[in-house]
Design a protein around this motif. Structure first.
Motif, PDB file in Angstrom:
ATOM      1  N   LEU A 785      39.790  44.393  51.377  1.00 12.14           N
ATOM      2  CA  LEU A 785      40.850  44.728  50.451  1.00 12.14           C
ATOM      3  C   LEU A 785      40.855  46.060  50.141  1.00 12.14           C
ATOM      4  O   LEU A 785      42.094  46.703  49.994  1.00 12.14           O
ATOM      5  CB  LEU A 785      40.697  43.769  49.030  1.00 12.14           C
ATOM      6  N   GLU A 786      39.880  46.788  50.365  1.00 11.22           N
ATOM      7  CA  GLU A 786      39.697  48.028  49.855  1.00 11.22           C
ATOM      8  C   GLU A 786      40.157  48.927  50.870  1.00 11.22           C
ATOM      9  O   GLU A 786      41.104  49.803  50.872  1.00 11.22           O
ATOM     10  CB  GLU A 786      38.323  48.575  49.152  1.00 11.22           C
ATOM     11  N   PHE A 787      39.652  48.998  52.211  1.00 16.23           N
ATOM     12  CA  PHE A 787      40.103  49.744  53.359  1.00 16.23           C
ATOM     13  C   PHE A 787      41.211  49.562  53.759  1.00 16.23           C
ATOM     14  O   PHE A 787      41.931  50.427  54.616  1.00 16.23           O
ATOM     15  CB  PHE A 787      38.887  49.983  54.335  1.00 16.23           C
ATOM     16  N   SER A 788      41.924  48.062  53.569  1.00 17.55           N
ATOM     17  CA  SER A 788      43.021  47.918  54.282  1.00 17.55           C
ATOM     18  C   SER A 788      44.454  47.998  52.972  1.00 17.55           C
ATOM     19  O   SER A 788      45.682  47.767  53.295  1.00 17.55           O
ATOM     20  CB  SER A 788      43.264  46.643  54.620  1.00 17.55           C
ATOM     21  N   ASP A 789      44.095  48.453  51.980  1.00 20.58           N
ATOM     22  CA  ASP A 789      44.912  48.892  50.903  1.00 20.58           C
ATOM     23  C   ASP A 789      45.626  47.488  50.359  1.00 20.58           C
ATOM     24  O   ASP A 789      46.829  47.499  50.354  1.00 20.58           O
ATOM     25  CB  ASP A 789      45.862  49.988  51.260  1.00 20.58           C
ATOM     26  N   LEU A 790      44.957  46.377  50.560  1.00 21.74           N
ATOM     27  CA  LEU A 790      45.415  45.103  50.169  1.00 21.74           C
ATOM     28  C   LEU A 790      45.443  44.870  48.620  1.00 21.74           C
ATOM     29  O   LEU A 790      46.189  43.669  48.343  1.00 21.74           O
ATOM     30  CB  LEU A 790      44.942  44.006  50.981  1.00 21.74           C
ATOM     31  N   LYS A 791      44.564  45.519  47.960  1.00 23.61           N
ATOM     32  CA  LYS A 791      44.261  45.035  46.667  1.00 23.61           C
ATOM     33  C   LYS A 791      45.559  45.167  45.716  1.00 23.61           C
ATOM     34  O   LYS A 791      45.637  44.547  44.850  1.00 23.61           O
ATOM     35  CB  LYS A 791      43.186  45.803  46.104  1.00 23.61           C
ATOM     36  N   GLY A 792      46.436  46.427  45.918  1.00 25.84           N
ATOM     37  CA  GLY A 792      47.656  46.509  45.127  1.00 25.84           C
ATOM     38  C   GLY A 792      48.655  45.450  45.556  1.00 25.84           C
ATOM     39  O   GLY A 792      49.494  45.027  44.500  1.00 25.84           O
ATOM     40  N   GLN A 793      48.593  44.962  46.659  1.00 20.23           N
ATOM     41  CA  GLN A 793      49.669  43.952  47.082  1.00 20.23           C
ATOM     42  C   GLN A 793      49.248  42.515  46.606  1.00 20.23           C
ATOM     43  O   GLN A 793      49.926  41.761  46.631  1.00 20.23           O
ATOM     44  CB  GLN A 793      49.687  43.959  48.591  1.00 20.23           C
ATOM     45  N   ASN A 794      47.897  42.336  46.484  1.00 17.99           N
ATOM     46  CA  ASN A 794      47.400  41.065  46.206  1.00 17.99           C
ATOM     47  C   ASN A 794      46.780  41.220  45.022  1.00 17.99           C
ATOM     48  O   ASN A 794      45.386  40.923  45.176  1.00 17.99           O
ATOM     49  CB  ASN A 794      46.552  40.191  47.214  1.00 17.99           C
ATOM     50  N   PRO A 795      46.848  41.449  43.670  1.00 22.33           N
ATOM     51  CA  PRO A 795      46.188  41.726  42.664  1.00 22.33           C
ATOM     52  C   PRO A 795      45.289  40.349  42.103  1.00 22.33           C
ATOM     53  O   PRO A 795      44.324  40.696  41.779  1.00 22.33           O
ATOM     54  CB  PRO A 795      47.110  42.109  41.656  1.00 22.33           C
ATOM     55  N   GLU A 796      45.996  39.248  42.091  1.00 25.15           N
ATOM     56  CA  GLU A 796      45.198  37.968  41.874  1.00 25.15           C
ATOM     57  C   GLU A 796      44.103  37.856  42.764  1.00 25.15           C
ATOM     58  O   GLU A 796      43.117  37.582  42.178  1.00 25.15           O
ATOM     59  CB  GLU A 796      46.279  36.957  41.889  1.00 25.15           C
ATOM     60  N   HIS A 797      44.139  38.247  44.077  1.00 22.01           N
ATOM     61  CA  HIS A 797      42.958  37.757  44.892  1.00 22.01           C
ATOM     62  C   HIS A 797      42.230  38.749  44.886  1.00 22.01           C
ATOM     63  O   HIS A 797      40.773  38.500  44.761  1.00 22.01           O
ATOM     64  CB  HIS A 797      43.341  37.558  46.289  1.00 22.01           C
ATOM     65  N   TYR A 798      42.423  39.942  44.455  1.00 26.66           N
ATOM     66  CA  TYR A 798      41.586  41.119  44.259  1.00 26.66           C
ATOM     67  C   TYR A 798      40.647  40.904  42.984  1.00 26.66           C
ATOM     68  O   TYR A 798      39.412  40.972  42.871  1.00 26.66           O
ATOM     69  CB  TYR A 798      42.154  42.358  44.119  1.00 26.66           C
ATOM     70  N   VAL A 799      41.422  40.558  41.997  1.00 28.97           N
ATOM     71  CA  VAL A 799      40.626  39.818  40.651  1.00 28.97           C
ATOM     72  C   VAL A 799      39.747  38.953  40.751  1.00 28.97           C
ATOM     73  O   VAL A 799      38.550  39.052  40.319  1.00 28.97           O
ATOM     74  CB  VAL A 799      41.658  39.675  39.550  1.00 28.97           C
ATOM     75  N   GLN A 800      40.046  37.798  41.744  1.00 31.23           N
ATOM     76  CA  GLN A 800      39.203  36.645  41.839  1.00 31.23           C
ATOM     77  C   GLN A 800      37.966  37.229  42.587  1.00 31.23           C
ATOM     78  O   GLN A 800      36.651  36.694  42.532  1.00 31.23           O
ATOM     79  CB  GLN A 800      39.784  35.622  42.714  1.00 31.23           C
ATOM     80  N   VAL A 801      38.140  38.108  43.628  1.00 27.49           N
ATOM     81  CA  VAL A 801      36.971  38.525  44.628  1.00 27.49           C
ATOM     82  C   VAL A 801      36.215  39.334  43.451  1.00 27.49           C
ATOM     83  O   VAL A 801      34.772  39.172  43.611  1.00 27.49           O
ATOM     84  CB  VAL A 801      37.371  39.413  45.694  1.00 27.49           C
ATOM     85  N   LEU A 802      36.548  40.240  42.790  1.00 22.69           N
ATOM     86  CA  LEU A 802      35.721  40.876  41.970  1.00 22.69           C
ATOM     87  C   LEU A 802      34.844  40.093  41.013  1.00 22.69           C
ATOM     88  O   LEU A 802      33.778  40.333  40.646  1.00 22.69           O
ATOM     89  CB  LEU A 802      36.479  41.933  40.952  1.00 22.69           C
ATOM     90  N   LYS A 803      35.670  39.031  40.193  1.00 25.67           N
ATOM     91  CA  LYS A 803      34.906  38.194  39.468  1.00 25.67           C
ATOM     92  C   LYS A 803      33.711  37.589  40.141  1.00 25.67           C
ATOM     93  O   LYS A 803      32.718  37.361  39.545  1.00 25.67           O
ATOM     94  CB  LYS A 803      35.778  37.049  38.915  1.00 25.67           C
ATOM     95  N   ARG A 804      34.117  37.090  41.221  1.00 28.09           N
ATOM     96  CA  ARG A 804      33.009  36.448  42.016  1.00 28.09           C
ATOM     97  C   ARG A 804      31.811  37.251  42.395  1.00 28.09           C
ATOM     98  O   ARG A 804      30.731  36.743  42.480  1.00 28.09           O
ATOM     99  CB  ARG A 804      33.511  35.666  43.465  1.00 28.09           C
ATOM    100  N   MET A 805      32.174  38.496  42.651  1.00 22.01           N
ATOM    101  CA  MET A 805      31.028  39.428  42.905  1.00 22.01           C
ATOM    102  C   MET A 805      30.292  39.697  41.628  1.00 22.01           C
ATOM    103  O   MET A 805      28.978  39.568  41.612  1.00 22.01           O
ATOM    104  CB  MET A 805      31.778  40.934  43.302  1.00 22.01           C
ATOM    105  N   GLY A 806      30.965  39.759  40.541  1.00 22.45           N
ATOM    106  CA  GLY A 806      30.126  39.787  39.149  1.00 22.45           C
ATOM    107  C   GLY A 806      29.299  38.610  39.002  1.00 22.45           C
ATOM    108  O   GLY A 806      28.166  38.817  38.633  1.00 22.45           O
ATOM    109  N   ASN A 807      29.847  37.689  39.274  1.00 25.24           N
ATOM    110  CA  ASN A 807      29.063  36.355  38.999  1.00 25.24           C
ATOM    111  C   ASN A 807      27.934  35.897  39.811  1.00 25.24           C
ATOM    112  O   ASN A 807      26.885  35.847  39.655  1.00 25.24           O
ATOM    113  CB  ASN A 807      30.129  34.995  39.271  1.00 25.24           C
ATOM    114  N   ILE A 808      27.927  36.376  41.250  1.00 24.34           N
ATOM    115  CA  ILE A 808      27.008  36.111  42.210  1.00 24.34           C
ATOM    116  C   ILE A 808      25.875  37.259  42.092  1.00 24.34           C
ATOM    117  O   ILE A 808      24.776  37.059  42.076  1.00 24.34           O
ATOM    118  CB  ILE A 808      27.506  36.483  43.707  1.00 24.34           C
ATOM    119  N   ARG A 809      26.352  38.398  41.551  1.00 26.35           N
ATOM    120  CA  ARG A 809      25.551  39.453  40.978  1.00 26.35           C
ATOM    121  C   ARG A 809      24.585  39.032  39.919  1.00 26.35           C
ATOM    122  O   ARG A 809      23.347  39.364  39.838  1.00 26.35           O
ATOM    123  CB  ARG A 809      26.027  40.863  40.924  1.00 26.35           C
TER     124      ARG A 809
END
Length: 1202
Positions: A785-809
C-alpha cells in the motif's frame, strides 16, 4: 450504429403526406427512422411499422417510363454495368435474384448484435418471411433452417438440392441425404429449372435497367454477334450459388478473433429493416429496388405478363414487399412477349383487393402469429439446428432437430451451421455482458448462450473462443459481493420472461425449387420434433398460442453457499486454462528450470526458512520483486508471447482463480476451518505469483488484491497460532487437495515456480514462527500500500492493515513477555537476570512500541491504551525480575525495582491520557485504572515489607509508602458497581489496614514529638475504622475483619499502658471490649463456613468445596486468630474485673456491680472453654459467639461499659 427513434405512430392510409415520408437512404446511411404506417385493408386493421436500420443504396432515382412497344428482349446499353446513380450496390439491387444466400441471417445478426437475443423475434431475409406467410396458399415446398439465440429466431433457406449435390461430390451430409430418402422422398433426384424461368429473370433484369436510363428512353445495344439468351442466367446462376462452408474436418477458416465474421459471412442486403408486424419484431434484409422522385416519391416497379392475371401468391408477395420496405405504391408494367404495353399505379392498401388476387390481411396476420408460436414452442434449444420442411403439394409441415440427428452419426461436426451458430452465441453473450444497463436477471440467459457455444465448438480448433467463453462464465458469478438469498427474484423466473411466450419466425425456402414429392403420413415419422397436420390450421386465430411452454434452460444456477459459487468459477477457470495451454506449443508439460532460481531442497534447515531472520530475507526479496514489477520487468518462464491472446487470457483466468481462492479462504476462515483457509489462501497467492510472472505492467487494482490476500493470510496464521490445540485437524485440512486444484496448480507451474509466497503459507508447528509469519504478512501488505500509493485510494483497507499490524505486534509482545515471566519463575539457583531474559524484554518492548505507533497513526486511542497498558505490565515483570537480584542477605526494595515500577506508572498514565475520558471506553479505562492502582499498591507494599533502610531514612520510607498507598486508593474505584467492585473494595480495605498498621507501628516506636504522635494516633484510628467498614461489606473476608479488630484492640491496649487513672483505663477497656463485640458478625460467618465444611466432610465429599463452591477457609489461620482472640478477650475481661472490683471498694454502684457480675460469669465460661484442648474450631467459634452475645447484652445494660 446509433439507436433508432421511432417517432411515428400511425399514419393516414394514403396520400402525399404519407408517401413523402418514405425515402431511400443515401449510401451507407445508418438507422434513419422511417415513420410507421397503419394500413386499413379488407375491413380490418393491420399494424405495420418499418424502420430502416441500415442502407447501402444511393439516393432515390426516378424511374424512366418506357414507351409502348419497347422490346425488353433486347438488352439496354447499361445492362449489368455500374452506374453513378446506383453506386456499388447497383448490380445487387437490379440483378440479384430472389434466392436467399445461406447464412444470410447470421450476417445481419453479426451487424446488429444488440438486437439479437432480446429485442427482435426474428432475423431473416424478406424472401423467407414471405415464403412462410404464403404456406397455406402455396403448394410449393418449404425448407428452412431455424436457430434460436436467446428469444430470437434466425431463419435461413436450407437448399436441399444444393446440399445433396455437395454430398454426391464430397461425401458430406450423407446422413441427411439418407434420412431424407428414407422418410420423405425415396426417389430423390435433382430437378433442373426450366428455360421459362431463366427467360423471365432476364426480361425482368433488362426492364429494370431500362427504367433507370437517364433520358428515359430505351437504348438497345445491337448485337455484334448473336448472344445466347442464357448469358444473363449464367450471371444470375453464379450469384445464386450457395456458398456453403467447408465441413469441420477441414482447417477452420474462422479467425480466432471472434469479432470477425466467421467463414466470410457478411450482410449482403441493400437494406436492413426493423419491421414490426402486429406484435412481431423482425430484422429483415431486403434487396427490392425502390424508385422515387417527381410525382412518385417512393414506388416499387413490377413487370407482369399481360396474358397472365395476378394471383393470390403474387399479390401477397407484392403487398408484403411494400409493407416491409414501407413503400406506399407500386407501379405495374404489363408486357406481351417482352413488348411493353402499359403502366398501372396501385396503392399498397389496395393490393389485397385486386381482381383475382383477393386475400384477407387478417388471415395473413393469424398465419404469421401461428407459425411463429409453433416455432417458438418447439425450437427451444440454443445451438441446435432445426429444419422446417413442407414437401411440394403437401399440407403437412414438419420440424426436425438436425443437431440431434447429426449426433447420432459418427461425426457430429457434419453440420455446417455449427460454427456460425457458436460464434453468434458467443457474440450475443459478449454483448449482453458488456452492456452497462443489463440487469443480473439476464445472467441465466448469458450462461445458457455460453454453455451452448462451448458445447458446439471443437476444443482443439477454437481454443481462444472456448477460453474466452469460460472466462465470461466465471465472470457471471460475483465473488466480491455476498450472495443475496432472494427466492422471489430467482434467475429462473427472471430469465424465462414473457418474450418466450411470444411468437418467433423461421426461415423459408424459395418457391422456384418446388420439385419434391408429397410426404408420407405424419404419424409414421417419429423423428419429427413437431408437426402441423394441415396448413389450414395456420389460418385459425391463435391456434398454436396455447402450446407454448416457457423454457427452464436459462435458469441461473442457485448457489446455496460461497464455496459452491467459487467452485463453479474455478471449474470454468480450469477449462479456460486448459484451452489456453492446449494452444501453446511446448516441448514438455513440465515447467522449465530457471537458472537464476535455486531449487529448494528437502534437507534445507527449517530455522533458516521459518525463523525471523529467514522471514526477513524472504520478505525483502518479495518486496523487491513487487518493485521490479512496478517498473515493468517481465520474468515468466513460459513461452507465452506478451501481448498475444494466450497471454491476455491467461492473465485474466489466473487473476480470477486467485480471487475465487481468496473468497474460499475467507469463507473457511469465518467457519473457523483454519487449515482449509490456509490451503486456499496459499493457492490464491500461488495464482497471484504466476500472474506477477506473466504480467508486464502491474495494475494498482491487482496490487490491492495482493495486499488483501496477504492480510487474510496474516489473519489465518494468527488464528492457527491461537488454536494450537486442534493442530492435527488443521494440518489434515491443509494437506488435502482436490483434483481440480491440482490441475489448476499444474497449469500455474507452467508459468512460474509458485514459490514467491512460500514464506507466508507454510503451516508451522512453532508458535513464535506462526506469529512472526503473520506479522510479516501484515507488514508486506502495508508495504504494498505504501510504495504503490494505494493507501490514499483505499483508506479503509489501509486502516485495517495498520490495526492488524498493531494487534499482531501486541500478540508477539505478549508472547515474549510471557516467556520472560516463565524464565523468571524458573530462575532458582541464579538470582541475577540472564542475557536471554533481557533479550526477551527488548523484543517484547520493541513490539509494543511499534504496535503503539501503528494505532496512534490511525488515531485508535483505545488500542493504543491497551498496548501502553501491556508495556506497563512488562515494566512490572522487569521490576519483579530484579527482586532480590542484589544477592544480599537481607531483602530490600532495590533502586532497579523502583525504576521499573515508576516506568510502569508512566505507561499507565500515558494510557489514561490516550483515552482522555472514561466515556470513550469504560472497560479499558477501568482496566488501566486497576493496573495503575495495582502498581502503586505493589510498590508501596514492597517498600513497606522490605524497607530500604540502608539507603533511606525511616521517615522518608513511610512518606513514600503513604503517598503510593493513597495514589493506589485514588485509582481504585470501590464505589462504582461493577464486576471488579469486590476486588476494589478488598484492595481499598487492605490499603487502609496497611496504612493503619504503619501509623500504629510509628506510634509504638516514636518517642518525643507529642503532636506527631497524636497525628499518627488519629490517622491509625481513622484507617482502622475505614478498613473494618470495607471488610464488613465483603461476605468472604471474616478473617480480615478479625485481624483488623484485634489490631485495634492491641492499639487500645497500647494506649492503656500510657494511662494513669483507673477511670481512663476502664474507659479504654470498655472500648476494647466493644470492638470485641463487633466481631460477632465475622464469627457467625466463620461458623457458617465451618458448619458447611463439616457437613461435607461427614458426607465424604471432601473435594466439593474446592470444585463447586468458593474456596474453603484457611483452618490454620482461623485457629490462630481464635487463639489470639480468646487470649485478648480473657486479658480484657480480667483487667475489667480488677478495675471494677477496685472501684467497688471505694464507692458502691449498682450498674457497675451488674457489669462486674456479668464479666465474671463470661470470664469463667471462657476459662472453662479454653481449658478444653479437644474442642474443634467449630465448637470454639460457637462458644465465642455465645460469649459475645452475653457480653453485648451486658454492655447494653451497664452504663459503665458504655
Amino acid at each position: 450504429m446509433g439507436d433508432v427513434k421511432e417517432t411515428g405512430v400511425e399514419a393516414r392510409p394514403a396520400g402525399a403526406e404519407a408517401r413523402g415520408r418514405l425515402s431511400l437512404l443515401p449510401q451507407a446511411e445508418a438507422e434513419e427512422p422511417a415513420q410507421g404506417s397503419s394500413l386499413f385493408l379488407g375491413g380490418s386493421e393491420v399494424k405495420s411499422r418499418a424502420v430502416v436500420k441500415y442502407s447501402s443504396a444511393p439516393p432515390r432515382t426516378a424511374f424512366a417510363r418506357l414507351e409502348e412497344k419497347t422490346d425488353l428482349k433486347l438488352p439496354p446499353a447499361n445492362w449489368l454495368r455500374e452506374s453513378a446513380k446506383l453506386g456499388p450496390a447497383g448490380t445487387t439491387i437490379l440483378g440479384n435474384s430472389k434466392k436467399s444466400k445461406p447464412f444470410s441471417s447470421f450476417g445481419m445478426a453479426y451487424d446488429f448484435i444488440d438486437s439479437v437475443g432480446n429485442d427482435v423475434d426474428v432475423v431473416s431475409d424478406s424472401e423467407n418471411i414471405k415464403k412462410l406467410l404464403k404456406i397455406p396458399y402455396s403448394k410449393s415446398h418449404v425448407s428452412m433452417a431455424v436457430h434460436r439465440i436467446g428469444r430470437t429466431l434466425l431463419l435461413d433457406e436450407l437448399d436441399i438440392q444444393e446440399l445433396f449435390m455437395r454430398s454426391s461430390q464430397t461425401g458430406d451430409w450423407t446422413w441427411l441425404k439418407e434420412f431424407y430418402q428414407r422418410l420423405i422422398d425415396q426417389k430423390w433426384q435433382r430437378k433442373k429449372k426450366s428455360k421459362e424461368h431463366w427467360y423471365q429473370k432476364a426480361i425482368l433484369s433488362k426492364f429494370l435497367y431500362y427504367s433507370i436510363n437517364g433520358d428515359g428512353a430505351a437504348q438497345p445495344v445491337p448485337f455484334a454477334a448473336e448472344q445466347p439468351e442464357t448469358s444473363a442466367p449464367d450471371h444470375t446462376s453464379d450469384s445464386e450459388g450457395a456458398s456453403w462452408p467447408a465441413p469441420f474436418e477441414m482447417p477452420s477458416p474462422v479467425p480466432e478473433d471472434a469479432s470477425a465474421s466467421p467463414q466470410g459471412l457478411k450482410n449482403d442486403f441493400v437494406r436492413n429493416i426493423l419491421w414490426t408486424f402486429e406484435d412481431i419484431h423482425m430484422l429483415v434484409g431486403s434487396n427490392m429496388p425502390i424508385f422515387g422522385g417527381g410525382r412518385y416519391p417512393a414506388v416499387s416497379l413490377r413487370l407482369r405478363d399481360n396474358n397472365k392475371p395476378i394471383n393470390v401468391l403474387t399479390g401477397i408477395d407484392y403487398w408484403l414487399d411494400n409493407l416491409i420496405c414501407n413503400v406506399p405504391e407500386l407501379v405495374m408494367c404489363f408486357h406481351v412477349n417482352g413488348i411493353v404495353q402499359k403502366y398501372e399505379m396501385i396503392k399498397t392498401e389496395e393490393i389485397p383487393n385486386l381482381e383475382n388476387s383477393n386475400f384477407s390481411t387478417k388471415v395473413i396476420k393469424d398465419i404469421a402469429q401461428n407459425i411463429l408460436s409453433f416455432l417458438k414452442s418447439n425450437c427451444t434449444k440454443e445451438g441446435h439446428t432445426y429444419w422446417l420442411f413442407k414437401a411440394s403439394g403437401s399440407d403437412v409441415v414438419k420440424l426436425y432437430d438436425l443437431t440431434t440427428l447429426c449426433e447420432e452419426t459418427e461425426d457430429k461436426y457434419q453440420n455446417p451451421f455449427t460454427m456460425p451458430v457458436a460464434i453468434l452465441l458467443y457474440k450475443v453473450a459478449c454483448n449482453m455482458m458488456v452492456k452497462k444497463n443489463q440487469n443480473k436477471k439476464h445472467y441465466g440467459t448469458v450462461r445458457t448462450l455460453l454453455l451452448n457455444c462451448v458445447k458446439l465448438l471443437d476444443k482443439g480448433r477454437h481454443p481462444q473462443i472456448i477460453a474466452s467463453a469460460n472466462y465470461m462464465l466465471s465472470e457471471l458469478f460475483q465473488l466480491d459481493e455476498p450472495k443475496k438469498e432472494e427466492s422471489s427474484e430467482s434467475p429462473l423466473t427472471e430469465n424465462s420472461d414473457e418474450s418466450y411466450s411470444e411468437e418467433e419466425e423461421e426461415e423459408a425456402d424459395s418457391d422456384e425449387n418446388g420439385s419434391y414429392s408429397a410426404s408420407s403420413d405424419p404419424a409414421e415419422d417419429n423423428k419429427a420434433v413437431a408437426v402441423i397436420k394441415s396448413v389450414g390450421e395456420l389460418s385459425v386465430p391463435e391456434k398454436y398460442k396455447s402450446i407454448h411452454q416457457i423454457r427452464p434452460s436459462c435458469a441461473f444456477p442457485v448457489c446455496h453457499d460461497t464455496e459452491e459459487r467459487c467452485r463453479l468459477v474455478l471449474s470454468y477457470v480450469l477449462e479456460g486454462l486448459k484451452s489456453v495451454d492446449s494452444s501453446i506449443k511446448k516441448e514438455s508439460d513440465l515447467p522449465a528450470a530457471d537458472p537464476n532460481t535455486p531449487i529448494p531442497l528437502k534437507y534445507e534447515d527449517e530455522a533458516t526458512r521459518g525463523g525471523p531472520e529467514g522471514l526477513e530475507k524472504q520478505t525483502a526479496l518479495f518486496l523487491d520483486k513487487m518493485g521490479s514489477l512496478q517498473k515493468g520487468n517481465y520474468s515468466s518462464q513460459s513461452r507465452v508471447i506478451p501481448g498475444s491472446w494466450q497471454h491476455k487470457m491467461k492473465l485474466q483466468l489466473i487473476l480470477k482463480s486467485s480471487k475465487a481462492y481468496y473468497v474460499l479462504s475467507d469463507a473457511a476462515m469465518s467457519l473457523q476451518k483454519y487449515g482449509r483457509a490456509l490451503r486456499y489462501i496459499k493457492l490464491a497467492l500461488q495464482s497471484h505469483d504466476t500472474y506477477c510472472c506473466l504480467c508486464t505492467n502491474m495494475l494498482s487494482e491487482v496490487l490491492l488484491f495482493l495486499s488483501q490476500y496477504l492480510t487474510l493470510c496474516g489473519d489465518i496464521q494468527l488464528m492457527l497460532a491461537q488454536n494450537a490445540s486442534n493442530r492435527a485437524a488443521h494440518l489434515e485440512e491443509f494437506n488435502y487437495q482436490t483434483k481440480e486444484d491440482q490441475e489448476i496448480l499444474h497449469s500455474l507451474h507452467k508459468e512460474s515456480t509458485c514459490q514467491g509466497f512460500a514464506w507466508a503459507t507454510d503451516l508451522s508447528t512453532d508458535l513464535e514462527s506462526q506469529l512472526s509469519v503473520s506479522c510479516k504478512c501484515y507488514e508486506a501488505a502495508n508495504e504494498i500500500l505504501e510504495f504503490s500509493d494505494l493507501k490514499g485510494q483505499n483508506p479503509e483497507h489501509y486502516v485495517q492493515v495498520l490495526k492488524r499490524m498493531g494487534n499482531i505486534r501486541n500478540e508477539i509482545g505478549v508472547f515474549y513477555m510471557n516467556q520472560a515471566a516463565v524464565f523468571q519463575s524458573e530462575r532458582v539457583v541464579s538470582r541475577s537476570v540472564s542475557a536471554a531474559e533481557q533479550q526477551l524484554w527488548k523484543r517484547s518492548f520493541s513490539c509494543f512500541e511499534k504496535g503503539i505507533h501503528n494505532f496512534e497513526s490511525i488515531d485508535d486511542a483505545t488500542n493504543a491504551a491497551l498496548l501502553l497498558c501491556n508495556t506497563g505490565r512488562l515494566m512490572r515483570i522487569c521490576a519483579q525480575a530484579h527482586c532480590g537480584a542484589g544477592g544480599g542477605l537481607t531483602r530490600e526494595f532495590s533502586p532497579e525495582e523502583g525504576l521499573y515500577y515508576n516506568k510502569a506508572v508512566d505507561y499507565y498514565l500515558k494510557a489514561l491520557r490516550s483515552l482522555g475520558t472514561r466515556d470513550r471506553h469504560p472497560a479499558v479505562w477501568d482496566s488501566v485504572n486497576w493496573e495503575l492502582s495495582t502498581t502503586y499498591f505493589t510498590m508501596a507494599t514492597l517498600q513497606q515489607d522490605y524497607a530500604p533502610l540502608s539507603r533511606k531514612a525511616q521517615e522518608q520510607i513511610e512518606k513514600e509508602v503513604s503517598e503510593a498507598m493513597l495514589k493506589s486508593l485514588k485509582y481504585c474505584d470501590a464505589d462504582s458497581a461493577s464486576a471488579r467492585q469486590p476486588l476494589c473494595q478488598y484492595r481499598a480495605a487492605t490499603i487502609h489496614h496497611r496504612l493503619a498498621s504503619m501509623y500504629h507501628s510509628c506510634l509504638r516506636n516514636q518517642v518525643g514529638d507529642e503532636h506527631l504522635r497524636k497525628q499518627h494516633r488519629v490517622l491509625a484510628d481513622l484507617h482502622y475504622s475505614k478498613a473494618v467498614k470495607l471488610f464488613q461489606l465483603l461476605k468472604d473476608a471474616p478473617c480480615e475483619v478479625l485481624r483488623v479488630q484485634l489490631e485495634r484492640v492491641a492499639f487500645a491496649e497500647f494506649q492503656m499502658t500510657s494511662q494513669n487513672s483507673n477511670v481512663g483505663k476502664l474507659k479504654t477497656l470498655s472500648g476494647a471490649l466493644d470492638l470485641m463485640v463487633r466481631t460477632k458478625h465475622a464469627f457467625r460467618l466463620l461458623r457458617e463456613e465451618l458448619t458447611e465444611e463439616s457437613e461435607q466432610v461427614s458426607a465424604g465429599d471432601e473435594t466439593a468445596p474446592t470444585a463447586d463452591s468458593s474456596p474453603s477457609i484457611n483452618r490454620d489461620e482461623v485457629i490462630k486468630l481464635l487463639s489470639i482472640f480468646e487470649s485478648r478477650l480473657s486479658f480484657l475481661l480480667l483487667h475489667s474485673i480488677k478495675l471494677l472490683s477496685s472501684t467497688k471498694k471505694k464507692a458502691s454502684n449498682q450498674e457497675e456491680d451488674a457489669v462486674l457480675k456479668a464479666n465474671k460469669l463470661i470470664y469463667s465460661q471462657l476459662l472453662r472453654a479454653t481449658a478444653n484442648r479437644n474442642a474443634t474450631p467449630l465448637e470454639r467459634v460457637d462458644v465465642v459467639v455465645h460469649l459475645l452475645e452475653q457480653l453485648g447484652r451486658s454492655a447494653a445494660g451497664g452504663s459503665a461499659v458504655q
